[in-house]
Design a protein around this motif. Structure first.
Motif, PDB file in Angstrom:
ATOM      1  N   PRO A   1      17.680  19.753 -35.210  1.00 19.62           N
ATOM      2  CA  PRO A   1      18.753  19.731 -34.205  1.00 19.62           C
ATOM      3  C   PRO A   1      18.975  18.320 -33.670  1.00 19.62           C
ATOM      4  N   GLU A   2      20.223  18.004 -33.408  1.00 25.71           N
ATOM      5  CA  GLU A   2      20.563  16.673 -32.917  1.00 25.71           C
ATOM      6  C   GLU A   2      20.026  16.467 -31.500  1.00 25.71           C
ATOM      7  N   HIS A   3      19.215  15.425 -31.335  1.00 28.13           N
ATOM      8  CA  HIS A   3      18.716  15.022 -30.023  1.00 28.13           C
ATOM      9  C   HIS A   3      18.895  13.511 -29.911  1.00 28.13           C
ATOM     10  N   VAL A   4      19.921  13.106 -29.199  1.00 31.68           N
ATOM     11  CA  VAL A   4      20.165  11.685 -28.985  1.00 31.68           C
ATOM     12  C   VAL A   4      19.609  11.350 -27.606  1.00 31.68           C
ATOM     13  N   LEU A   5      18.333  10.979 -27.570  1.00 31.76           N
ATOM     14  CA  LEU A   5      17.634  10.757 -26.306  1.00 31.76           C
ATOM     15  C   LEU A   5      17.929   9.370 -25.748  1.00 31.76           C
ATOM     16  N   TRP A   6      17.928   8.362 -26.604  1.00 32.97           N
ATOM     17  CA  TRP A   6      18.278   6.992 -26.212  1.00 32.97           C
ATOM     18  C   TRP A   6      18.794   6.287 -27.449  1.00 32.97           C
ATOM     19  N   ALA A   7      20.061   5.908 -27.419  1.00 32.54           N
ATOM     20  CA  ALA A   7      20.682   5.312 -28.602  1.00 32.54           C
ATOM     21  C   ALA A   7      21.857   4.431 -28.178  1.00 32.54           C
ATOM     22  N   PRO A   8      21.581   3.270 -27.615  1.00 31.54           N
ATOM     23  CA  PRO A   8      22.667   2.388 -27.171  1.00 31.54           C
ATOM     24  C   PRO A   8      23.400   1.733 -28.339  1.00 31.54           C
ATOM     25  N   THR A   9      24.641   1.350 -28.089  1.00 29.33           N
ATOM     26  CA  THR A   9      25.404   0.583 -29.080  1.00 29.33           C
ATOM     27  C   THR A   9      25.237  -0.920 -28.862  1.00 29.33           C
ATOM     28  N   ALA A  10      24.725  -1.295 -27.693  1.00 30.16           N
ATOM     29  CA  ALA A  10      24.365  -2.677 -27.378  1.00 30.16           C
ATOM     30  C   ALA A  10      23.244  -2.594 -26.355  1.00 30.16           C
ATOM     31  N   GLY A  11      22.302  -3.521 -26.411  1.00 26.45           N
ATOM     32  CA  GLY A  11      21.200  -3.376 -25.476  1.00 26.45           C
ATOM     33  C   GLY A  11      20.169  -4.469 -25.556  1.00 26.45           C
ATOM     34  N   HIS A  12      19.046  -4.177 -24.909  1.00 29.96           N
ATOM     35  CA  HIS A  12      17.932  -5.122 -24.780  1.00 29.96           C
ATOM     36  C   HIS A  12      16.659  -4.280 -24.794  1.00 29.96           C
ATOM     37  N   VAL A  13      15.749  -4.600 -25.694  1.00 31.17           N
ATOM     38  CA  VAL A  13      14.491  -3.865 -25.826  1.00 31.17           C
ATOM     39  C   VAL A  13      13.340  -4.847 -25.804  1.00 31.17           C
ATOM     40  N   GLU A  14      12.268  -4.477 -25.075  1.00 27.83           N
ATOM     41  CA  GLU A  14      11.025  -5.233 -25.088  1.00 27.83           C
ATOM     42  C   GLU A  14       9.893  -4.287 -25.484  1.00 27.83           C
ATOM     43  N   VAL A  15       9.103  -4.671 -26.470  1.00 34.30           N
ATOM     44  CA  VAL A  15       8.005  -3.844 -26.971  1.00 34.30           C
ATOM     45  C   VAL A  15       6.733  -4.703 -26.988  1.00 34.30           C
ATOM     46  N   THR A  16       5.726  -4.276 -26.238  1.00 31.77           N
ATOM     47  CA  THR A  16       4.441  -4.969 -26.221  1.00 31.77           C
ATOM     48  C   THR A  16       3.444  -4.171 -27.049  1.00 31.77           C
TER      49      THR A  16
ATOM     50  N   ALA B   1      25.832  -7.837 -35.332  1.00 30.38           N
ATOM     51  CA  ALA B   1      24.941  -6.744 -34.930  1.00 30.38           C
ATOM     52  C   ALA B   1      25.646  -5.427 -35.173  1.00 30.38           C
ATOM     53  N   PRO B   2      24.894  -4.362 -35.436  1.00 31.56           N
ATOM     54  CA  PRO B   2      25.508  -3.035 -35.486  1.00 31.56           C
ATOM     55  C   PRO B   2      26.162  -2.739 -34.132  1.00 31.56           C
ATOM     56  N   ASP B   3      27.331  -2.092 -34.158  1.00 29.78           N
ATOM     57  CA  ASP B   3      28.043  -1.785 -32.913  1.00 29.78           C
ATOM     58  C   ASP B   3      28.174  -0.275 -32.705  1.00 29.78           C
ATOM     59  N   TYR B   4      27.178   0.456 -33.177  1.00 25.56           N
ATOM     60  CA  TYR B   4      27.157   1.907 -33.059  1.00 25.56           C
ATOM     61  C   TYR B   4      25.780   2.336 -32.550  1.00 25.56           C
ATOM     62  N   PRO B   5      25.600   3.603 -32.184  1.00 26.05           N
ATOM     63  CA  PRO B   5      24.326   4.030 -31.597  1.00 26.05           C
ATOM     64  C   PRO B   5      23.136   3.780 -32.527  1.00 26.05           C
ATOM     65  N   LEU B   6      22.044   3.297 -31.927  1.00 19.32           N
ATOM     66  CA  LEU B   6      20.812   3.002 -32.657  1.00 19.32           C
ATOM     67  C   LEU B   6      19.642   3.710 -31.989  1.00 19.32           C
ATOM     68  N   PHE B   7      18.815   4.388 -32.805  1.00 16.83           N
ATOM     69  CA  PHE B   7      17.539   4.907 -32.328  1.00 16.83           C
ATOM     70  C   PHE B   7      16.492   3.804 -32.440  1.00 16.83           C
ATOM     71  N   LEU B   8      15.538   3.789 -31.502  1.00 14.45           N
ATOM     72  CA  LEU B   8      14.376   2.908 -31.591  1.00 14.45           C
ATOM     73  C   LEU B   8      13.239   3.661 -32.259  1.00 14.45           C
ATOM     74  N   LEU B   9      12.646   3.056 -33.286  1.00  8.18           N
ATOM     75  CA  LEU B   9      11.481   3.602 -33.977  1.00  8.18           C
ATOM     76  C   LEU B   9      10.337   2.594 -33.891  1.00  8.18           C
ATOM     77  N   ILE B  10       9.143   3.075 -33.537  1.00  8.65           N
ATOM     78  CA  ILE B  10       7.945   2.240 -33.540  1.00  8.65           C
ATOM     79  C   ILE B  10       6.901   2.966 -34.379  1.00  8.65           C
ATOM     80  N   ASP B  11       6.397   2.310 -35.409  1.00 13.53           N
ATOM     81  CA  ASP B  11       5.585   3.058 -36.371  1.00 13.53           C
ATOM     82  C   ASP B  11       4.447   2.254 -36.963  1.00 13.53           C
TER      83      ASP B  11
END
Length: 244
Positions: A85-100, A201-211
């Motif tokens: 099932p579609e779950h778009v929890l966080w998927a900005p088309t432009a943004g700022h991400v910090e990952v430590t 840059a992509p200008d459509y919704p993006l999911f963040l994946l950390i793996d």
């Protein structure tokens, strides 16, 4: 506990089965520890040997048997095995991400963070911002190597622009990566220093994946497991509304 309103503890579950896609992890005093366990199955038989524990900020697929779904990584007839099932929890088309993170130094492992096109609006939205890919054997005491940039995949509107960068730190210890993207392009940084600039840059919704991946044959000695990496902190800002 993992926030279910922000994270899905599976890796692209629509292309495989729930047991194969399920992340192995635990939360400790320093954040979340991703694990590859001795009994962990390959993510897909067709991609073996490959095991992965992944967190992502949403899921999308078409019906079982269809070719629709986030991150169609193979061109050879990939189809949905588990309708998700579609779950778009966080998927900005432009943004700022910090990952430590603290990267793995376990044999055969790679820690990565990607922003990938959700494809829930269009199957053409396949582009990816690769914040970092850090191989275990590229981690050193005084410097480490990583890959970062933009991957077009099958999005003809983008151009793949990846680079291997050297960062002056031991990536097995906590350090912060940053991605900022929007109409002016994509900027990727590490510890406050820009390491890659791509003018688009992509200008459509993006999911963040950390793996965390284990790539290659399984270690013969069970005592080498679990193989681990740490996610200490993730902050994300959706600046889509600020874009004209």
């Amino acid at each position: 506990m993992l926030r279910e309103d922000r994270w899905v503890g599976h890796y692209l579950p629509h292309w495989t089965s729930p047991e194969r896609s399920r992340a192995r992890y635990e939360i400790d005093g320093s954040g979340l520890r991703l694990r590859i366990d001795a009994d962990q199955p390959d993510w897909r038989e067709e991609d073996a040997p490959l095991r992965v524990s992944n967190l992502q900020t949403g899921v999308f697929s078409g019906p079982a048997g269809s070719p629709r779904g986030t991150h169609r990584h193979r061109p050879d007839g990939l189809v949905v095995r588990t309708e998700t099932p579609e779950h778009v929890l966080w998927a900005p088309t432009a943004g700022h991400v910090e990952v430590t993170v603290s990267a793995s130094v376990d044999e055969g492992c790679m820690l990565a963070a990607w922003l990938v096109g959700t494809e829930h609006l269009s199957e053409e939205d396949t582009g990816e911002i690769c914040m970092f890919e850090i191989d275990a054997d590229a981690v050193g005491e005084g410097k480490s190597h990583a890959r970062c940039g933009v991957k077009a995949h099958s999005d003809k509107r983008l151009t793949t622009d990846m680079a291997e960068v050297v960062v002056p730190l031991d990536a097995s210890k906590p350090h912060t990566w940053t991605a900022v993207w929007g109409p002016s392009g994509t900027i990727i940084g590490c510890e406050g220093i820009v390491v890659k600039h791509v003018p688009h840059a992509p200008d459509y919704p993006l999911f963040l994946l950390i793996d965390l991946f284990e790539i290659g044959p399984r270690s013969e000695t069970a005592g080498l497991y679990p193989k681990t990496a740490h996610i200490h902190r993730v902050h994300g800002w959706d600046t889509s509304s600020a874009v004209p």
